[in-house]
Design a protein around this motif. Structure first.
Motif, PDB file in Angstrom:
ATOM      1  N   ALA A   1      83.058  50.552 -41.444  1.00  0.00           N
ATOM      2  CA  ALA A   1      83.085  50.900 -43.054  1.00  0.00           C
ATOM      3  C   ALA A   1      83.594  51.440 -43.246  1.00  0.00           C
ATOM      4  O   ALA A   1      83.976  51.565 -44.664  1.00  0.00           O
ATOM      5  CB  ALA A   1      81.227  50.660 -42.616  1.00  0.00           C
ATOM      6  N   PHE A   2      84.502  52.423 -43.281  1.00  0.00           N
ATOM      7  CA  PHE A   2      85.796  53.509 -43.765  1.00  0.00           C
ATOM      8  C   PHE A   2      86.474  52.530 -43.862  1.00  0.00           C
ATOM      9  O   PHE A   2      87.256  53.091 -44.956  1.00  0.00           O
ATOM     10  CB  PHE A   2      85.824  54.265 -42.269  1.00  0.00           C
ATOM     11  CG  PHE A   2      84.707  56.265 -42.348  1.00  0.00           C
ATOM     12  CD1 PHE A   2      84.673  56.207 -43.674  1.00  0.00           C
ATOM     13  CD2 PHE A   2      83.528  56.312 -41.453  1.00  0.00           C
ATOM     14  CE1 PHE A   2      82.639  57.247 -43.827  1.00  0.00           C
ATOM     15  CE2 PHE A   2      83.085  56.836 -41.162  1.00  0.00           C
ATOM     16  CZ  PHE A   2      82.534  57.501 -42.479  1.00  0.00           C
ATOM     17  N   LEU A   3      87.014  52.003 -42.676  1.00  0.00           N
ATOM     18  CA  LEU A   3      88.531  51.316 -43.341  1.00  0.00           C
ATOM     19  C   LEU A   3      88.218  50.638 -44.177  1.00  0.00           C
ATOM     20  O   LEU A   3      89.105  50.072 -44.622  1.00  0.00           O
ATOM     21  CB  LEU A   3      88.256  50.059 -41.676  1.00  0.00           C
ATOM     22  CG  LEU A   3      89.429  51.195 -41.050  1.00  0.00           C
ATOM     23  CD1 LEU A   3      89.811  50.380 -39.447  1.00  0.00           C
ATOM     24  CD2 LEU A   3      90.995  51.284 -40.857  1.00  0.00           C
ATOM     25  N   ASP A   4      87.423  49.773 -44.376  1.00  0.00           N
ATOM     26  CA  ASP A   4      87.377  49.000 -45.644  1.00  0.00           C
ATOM     27  C   ASP A   4      87.076  49.385 -46.853  1.00  0.00           C
ATOM     28  O   ASP A   4      87.785  48.954 -47.900  1.00  0.00           O
ATOM     29  CB  ASP A   4      86.018  48.282 -45.125  1.00  0.00           C
ATOM     30  CG  ASP A   4      85.552  47.114 -46.488  1.00  0.00           C
ATOM     31  OD1 ASP A   4      85.913  46.463 -46.870  1.00  0.00           O
ATOM     32  OD2 ASP A   4      84.171  47.478 -47.014  1.00  0.00           O
ATOM     33  N   ALA A   5      86.271  50.627 -47.000  1.00  0.00           N
ATOM     34  CA  ALA A   5      86.428  51.356 -47.952  1.00  0.00           C
ATOM     35  C   ALA A   5      88.159  51.871 -48.030  1.00  0.00           C
ATOM     36  O   ALA A   5      88.029  51.959 -49.309  1.00  0.00           O
ATOM     37  CB  ALA A   5      84.838  51.936 -47.530  1.00  0.00           C
ATOM     38  N   VAL A   6      88.409  52.323 -47.387  1.00  0.00           N
ATOM     39  CA  VAL A   6      89.956  52.860 -47.338  1.00  0.00           C
ATOM     40  C   VAL A   6      90.277  52.177 -47.972  1.00  0.00           C
ATOM     41  O   VAL A   6      91.342  52.029 -49.072  1.00  0.00           O
ATOM     42  CB  VAL A   6      90.955  53.645 -46.332  1.00  0.00           C
ATOM     43  CG1 VAL A   6      92.041  54.142 -46.248  1.00  0.00           C
ATOM     44  CG2 VAL A   6      89.987  54.628 -46.081  1.00  0.00           C
ATOM     45  N   LEU A   7      90.531  51.044 -47.252  1.00  0.00           N
ATOM     46  CA  LEU A   7      91.206  49.345 -47.509  1.00  0.00           C
ATOM     47  C   LEU A   7      91.025  48.908 -49.267  1.00  0.00           C
ATOM     48  O   LEU A   7      92.213  49.234 -50.486  1.00  0.00           O
ATOM     49  CB  LEU A   7      91.795  48.360 -46.880  1.00  0.00           C
ATOM     50  CG  LEU A   7      91.880  48.959 -45.749  1.00  0.00           C
ATOM     51  CD1 LEU A   7      91.855  47.441 -44.724  1.00  0.00           C
ATOM     52  CD2 LEU A   7      93.680  49.310 -45.714  1.00  0.00           C
ATOM     53  N   ARG A   8      89.928  48.635 -49.416  1.00  0.00           N
ATOM     54  CA  ARG A   8      89.617  48.737 -50.903  1.00  0.00           C
ATOM     55  C   ARG A   8      90.424  50.023 -52.425  1.00  0.00           C
ATOM     56  O   ARG A   8      90.684  49.470 -52.799  1.00  0.00           O
ATOM     57  CB  ARG A   8      88.068  48.369 -50.943  1.00  0.00           C
ATOM     58  CG  ARG A   8      87.816  47.560 -50.393  1.00  0.00           C
ATOM     59  CD  ARG A   8      86.516  46.850 -50.434  1.00  0.00           C
ATOM     60  NE  ARG A   8      85.492  47.618 -49.416  1.00  0.00           N
ATOM     61  CZ  ARG A   8      84.217  48.371 -50.346  1.00  0.00           C
ATOM     62  NH1 ARG A   8      84.608  49.120 -51.168  1.00  0.00           N
ATOM     63  NH2 ARG A   8      83.911  49.200 -49.660  1.00  0.00           N
ATOM     64  N   ALA A   9      89.699  51.174 -51.291  1.00  0.00           N
ATOM     65  CA  ALA A   9      89.988  52.164 -53.048  1.00  0.00           C
ATOM     66  C   ALA A   9      92.176  51.603 -53.361  1.00  0.00           C
ATOM     67  O   ALA A   9      92.233  52.684 -53.885  1.00  0.00           O
ATOM     68  CB  ALA A   9      89.894  53.415 -51.805  1.00  0.00           C
ATOM     69  N   ALA A  10      92.224  51.496 -51.550  1.00  0.00           N
ATOM     70  CA  ALA A  10      94.174  51.646 -51.797  1.00  0.00           C
ATOM     71  C   ALA A  10      94.392  50.303 -52.666  1.00  0.00           C
ATOM     72  O   ALA A  10      95.509  49.536 -53.234  1.00  0.00           O
ATOM     73  CB  ALA A  10      94.808  51.396 -50.525  1.00  0.00           C
ATOM     74  N   GLY A  11      93.541  49.409 -53.674  1.00  0.00           N
ATOM     75  CA  GLY A  11      93.295  48.210 -54.034  1.00  0.00           C
ATOM     76  C   GLY A  11      93.575  46.579 -53.526  1.00  0.00           C
ATOM     77  O   GLY A  11      94.402  45.835 -54.202  1.00  0.00           O
TER      78      GLY A  11
END
Length: 455
Positions: free
Chosen positions: A55-65
């Motif tokens: 979940a953290f990885l998913d959110a970080v990658l989405r925040a990067a666009g």
């Protein structure tokens, strides 16, 4: 094939523990033209913290666009929760479009014949019956693939067809022979390893670590959480044998503080301090493993600014894991269903609520170690309430009275328990013991407009 028929067919296959192996999954992906090769994969194994790390990885990658797919199991309420794209479960229609391709192109089956089988066997109705779990396997006359193998392939189809760049893939059980291990990842992550699924993975920490470390590929970077010495030795030896760079938490990357003020250092500038939306000291370690993936993903050409790392960490969501509901956040849902996870839950509760006591609603499956789950949670409780999950494997709550005490109150179902308990908003209510129980409680709350509390 509509979503009801699709899920009925999949659930009528043999469950994932029946057979481990990779060849059937590889063959199916080959028939489909290798949809997985369009994806950059982060592969996550471990005994605890897998879902939160994902979940953290998913959110970080989405925040990067980036466009991100996230495959996890089990689901809480709806089958489609297993397949998330850009932070949201896929639609029923997306699954309905992908299933004919899985059946016809991947498995060589006629979707119309499969539909007739589902209707003729009355699978849609039967899958909601009390004996369903013991009846599963009827659809395995059509394919040798298990439920988990089919859902893994389905995830890859859904992600590829949606144009996803990154796929965050959580193993189902083990790693070495798990269906997800057909993938060629950019980074592998191994979260803390414990004794679990000993029937399939082995009865020692070394044996289980050997299975989990089986996801390590030649030359592919490995991120490892803190491990018991026996597990750490297996991971290090496997990484060395595969010539895979290994980053160990506490040696190669670091975290400081608690979930309310956490900082991270992993091959670059410090990230934080910041508040994590997922509660508990263990979530700081899960977030650290996600952060440690970033330098390696950047080496593949991915643009992931430090600001996106910080933003993603503060926006991660993982339903049913110390998830707080209501305006004051006093209804807490947590899927702890092992002794270790119950200990972590008790620690989390005290981190947030201090010495305050809670009403405890507990329900679990019959095969769980009840004494080890009740022991760390009972001291938190001013009242203990017992119930049965809506699952044929659910434990008779009256059998827990010897552990919970003679004053524990038994409720016939999760909805009836929530009806009795959730309207009192003056004192905490902790619902736990099973992801099935949490899923039922969550559905009851959302149906009445009670929403998750903002962090």
């Amino acid at each position: 094939m509509d979503i009801r028929s699709a899920t009925a067919f999949l659930y009528a296959l043999k469950p994932r523990g029946i057979r481990f192996g990779l060849e059937a999954t590889r063959h199916t992906l080959e028939r489909l033209g290798h949809p997985e090769r369009t994806l950059q994969v982060i592969h996550v194994a471990g005994s605890k913290g897998k879902g939160s790390t994902c979940a953290f990885l998913d959110a970080v990658l989405r925040a990067a666009g980036h466009r991100v797919g996230f495959f996890s199991s089990p689901h809480l309420q709806h089958f489609r929760e297993r397949f998330r794209i850009d932070g949201e479960p896929v639609s029923d229609s997306a699954i309905e479009r992908a299933m004919p391709r899985l059946l016809q192109d991947g498995l060589g089956l006629d979707p119309a014949e499969v539909e007739r089988f589902v209707q003729g066997e009355d699978l849609v109705r039967r899958m909601h019956g009390p004996g369903w779990y013991t009846e599963r396997g009827a659809a395995s006359r059509w394919t040798t693939l298990t439920f988990f193998e089919c859902t893994t392939v389905l995830a890859l189809l859904l992600f590829a067809e949606a144009g996803v760049r990154f796929a965050v893939m959580e193993t189902g059980m083990g790693g070495r022979l798990d269906a997800t291990n057909v993938l060629s990842p950019e980074v592998c992550v191994i979260t803390p390893i414990q004794l679990e699924h000993t029937r399939w993975l082995g009865d020692t920490l070394e044996k289980i670590a050997t299975e989990k470390a089986g996801i390590i590929k030649p030359g592919v970077p490995v991120i490892s959480a803190r491990q018991a010495p026996e597990a750490a030795a297996v991971i290090a030896a496997t990484a060395e044998r595969q010539q895979a760079p290994l980053w160990m938490m506490g040696r190669d990357f670091f975290a400081e503080g608690d979930f309310q003020r956490a900082s991270f250092v992993a091959g670059g500038p410090r990230v934080g301090p910041l508040r994590l939306p997922l509660v508990g000291a263990h979530q700081v370690e899960n977030a650290a493993c996600a952060v440690a993936c970033v330098p390696w993903l950047r080496r593949t050409g991915a643009i992931i600014p430090d600001s996106a790392v910080a933003q993603g960490l503060t926006q991660a969501r993982w339903p049913g894991r110390f998830e707080r509901f209501g305006p004051n956040g006093l209804i807490i849902l947590d899927g702890a269903h092992t002794p270790d996870s119950a200990v972590a839950l008790a620690r989390c509760f005290r981190e947030v609520f201090g010495p305050r006591r809670t009403r405890l609603l507990l329900g679990m499956l019959a095969d769980k170690e009840a004494a080890g789950i009740v022991a760390p949670l009972a001291p938190l409780a001013c009242e203990i309430h017992l119930t049965r999950p809506a699952d044929v494997r659910g434990r008779d709550p009256s059998t827990l009275r010897s552990l919970a005490g003679p004053d524990a109150r038994v409720h016939v179902s999760v909805p009836s328990a929530m009806e009795a308990l959730a309207t009192d908003t003056a004192s905490p209510l902790l619902v736990t013991g099973s992801l099935t129980v949490v899923g039922e409680a969550r559905a009851w709350l959302l149906a009445r407009g009670v929403l998750p509390t903002e962090s």
